[in-house]
Design an enzyme around this catalytic site. Structure first.
Site, PDB file in Angstrom:
ATOM      1  N   ASP A  14      -5.997  67.665 -65.961  1.00 16.88           N
ATOM      2  CA  ASP A  14      -6.131  67.022 -67.275  1.00 16.88           C
ATOM      3  C   ASP A  14      -7.465  66.293 -67.493  1.00 16.88           C
ATOM      4  O   ASP A  14      -7.484  65.181 -68.046  1.00 16.88           O
ATOM      5  CB  ASP A  14      -4.963  66.044 -67.503  1.00 16.88           C
ATOM      6  N   LYS A 112       0.590  72.552 -70.085  1.00 17.62           N
ATOM      7  CA  LYS A 112       1.894  71.914 -69.898  1.00 17.62           C
ATOM      8  C   LYS A 112       2.121  70.913 -71.020  1.00 17.62           C
ATOM      9  O   LYS A 112       1.173  70.441 -71.643  1.00 17.62           O
ATOM     10  CB  LYS A 112       1.950  71.214 -68.535  1.00 17.62           C
ATOM     11  N   CYS A 157      -0.023  62.209 -64.186  1.00 17.46           N
ATOM     12  CA  CYS A 157       0.014  63.656 -63.957  1.00 17.46           C
ATOM     13  C   CYS A 157      -0.415  64.055 -62.549  1.00 17.46           C
ATOM     14  O   CYS A 157       0.197  64.941 -61.943  1.00 17.46           O
ATOM     15  CB  CYS A 157      -0.800  64.364 -65.026  1.00 17.46           C
TER      16      CYS A 157
HETATM   17  C1  VGL Z   1      -0.875  62.054 -68.881  1.00 18.73           C
HETATM   18  C2  VGL Z   1       0.310  60.477 -70.045  1.00 18.73           C
HETATM   19  C3  VGL Z   1       0.644  61.394 -71.006  1.00 18.73           C
HETATM   20  C4  VGL Z   1      -1.720  62.392 -67.702  1.00 18.73           C
HETATM   21  C5  VGL Z   1      -0.535  63.001 -69.834  1.00 18.73           C
HETATM   22  O1  VGL Z   1      -2.472  63.392 -67.760  1.00 18.73           O
HETATM   23  O2  VGL Z   1      -1.665  61.664 -66.699  1.00 18.73           O
HETATM   24  N1  VGL Z   1      -0.438  60.800 -68.993  1.00 18.73           N
HETATM   25  N2  VGL Z   1       0.207  62.647 -70.897  1.00 18.73           N
END
Ligand code: VGL
Ligand code: ZN
Length: 210
Positions: A14, A112, A157
Site C-alpha cells: 500500500d 484488496k 496492512c
Molecule cells: C490501511 C487503514 C485502512 C493500510 C488501509 O494500508 O494500512 N489502513 N486501509
C-alpha cells in the site's frame, strides 16, 4: 545477515498517495519507506505490490455511517471495524502508487478492499477473516514460501498480512525501517505483542544480502 533466496518474496504494501503526506489517510513519514524499499528490493527475485482499492461507498469509510467520524470504531457483521476517511478509491489519484516508487520488476499487483461491505487490511484474508484474496494460492503455486514485508501501515496492512502469513505457516519477516505506522489507540504495541506470540520476525533492510 539474512540471505535472500529464490523462494523468498518481498510484499510491498500500500505505498499509495493517500497513505503518504498530503493524502487522505496520511501516515506520518509515509513516503520515507520508499528508499529503504528500493534498497531491499535489490535483494529479491520476486516482488509483489498490494494496492488498497476501495469502492466509493466503502463500508470502512466514516462518511457512509451517519453521525460517525473517522478513527471511531463500530460493529459490523464480521466484528469491530475502525472507520477511516475516504481513501484509495478505485481510479483516483489517491489510490495510485506514490510516483517515486519504482518497482517495475514487480510480478503481481494484488488489489484488496474492493468488496463494498468488507474491509481488508491483510493481503491474504479480508477483515471477516474468511474471505480469501487468492494470495495464499498464488504463493503456493509459484513456490514462494517466505514472506518479507514492507510499506504502509506497519500496524494495519503490513502487520495483518504478516500475522496471516504465520497462520498459513509461512515464515514472515517485517523490514521495520521500510515501514511507517498509523499508531491509533496503542495499535503498534498491540500488534507487536501478536508478532511475538505468532513468530513474526522484525529485521532491517541493511540485514539483507543476496
Ligand atoms: C490501511 C487503514 C485502512 C493500510 C488501509 O494500508 O494500512 N489502513 N486501509
Ligand atoms: Zn483502506
Amino acid at each position: 545477515m539474512m540471505k535472500i533466496t529464490p523462494s523468498d518474496v518481498l510484499l510491498v504494501t500500500d505505498v499509495q498517495n493517500d497513505f503518504c503526506p498530503g493524502g487522505a489517510l496520511a501516515v506520518r513519514g509515509g513516503n520515507a519507506v520508499i528508499d529503504p524499499i528500493h534498497r531491499a528490493a535489490q535483494n529479491f527475485q520476486h516482488i509483489i505490490l498490494t494496492q488498497d482499492w476501495h469502492t466509493p461507498d466503502h463500508n470502512s469509510f466514516a462518511s457512509v455511517h451517519p453521525g460517525k467520524k473517522p478513527f471511531e470504531q463500530i460493529e459490523l457483521s464480521y466484528g469491530p471495524q475502525t472507520l477511516w476517511p475516504d481513501h484509495c478509491v478505485q481510479g483516483t489519484l489517491g489510490a495510485k502508487f506514490h510516483p517515486e516508487l519504482q518497482l517495475t520488476r514487480a510480478e503481481l499487483i494484488l488489489r484488496k478492499g474492493f468488496r463494498p461491505a468488507i474491509d481488508s487490511y491483510s493481503a491474504f484474508f479480508e477483515n471477516d477473516r474468511t474471505t480469501a484474496t487468492g494470495l495464499a494460492g498464488y504463493l503456493r503455486e509459484r513456490g514462494l514460501t517466505r514472506v518479507f514485508l514492507a510499506g504502509l501501515a506497519y500496524d494495519y496492512c503490513v502487520g495483518y498480512s504478516a500475522l496471516d502469513a504465520r497462520r498459513l505457516d509461512l515464515p514472515a519477516v517485517i523490514l521495520r525501517d521500510a515501514c511507517r505506522a498509523i499508531d491509533l489507540n496503542g495499535s503498534v504495541a498491540a500488534i507487536e505483542r501478536e508478532f511475538v506470540a505468532s513468530g513474526v520476525q522484525l529485521m532491517n533492510t541493511a540485514d539483507l544480502s543476496r
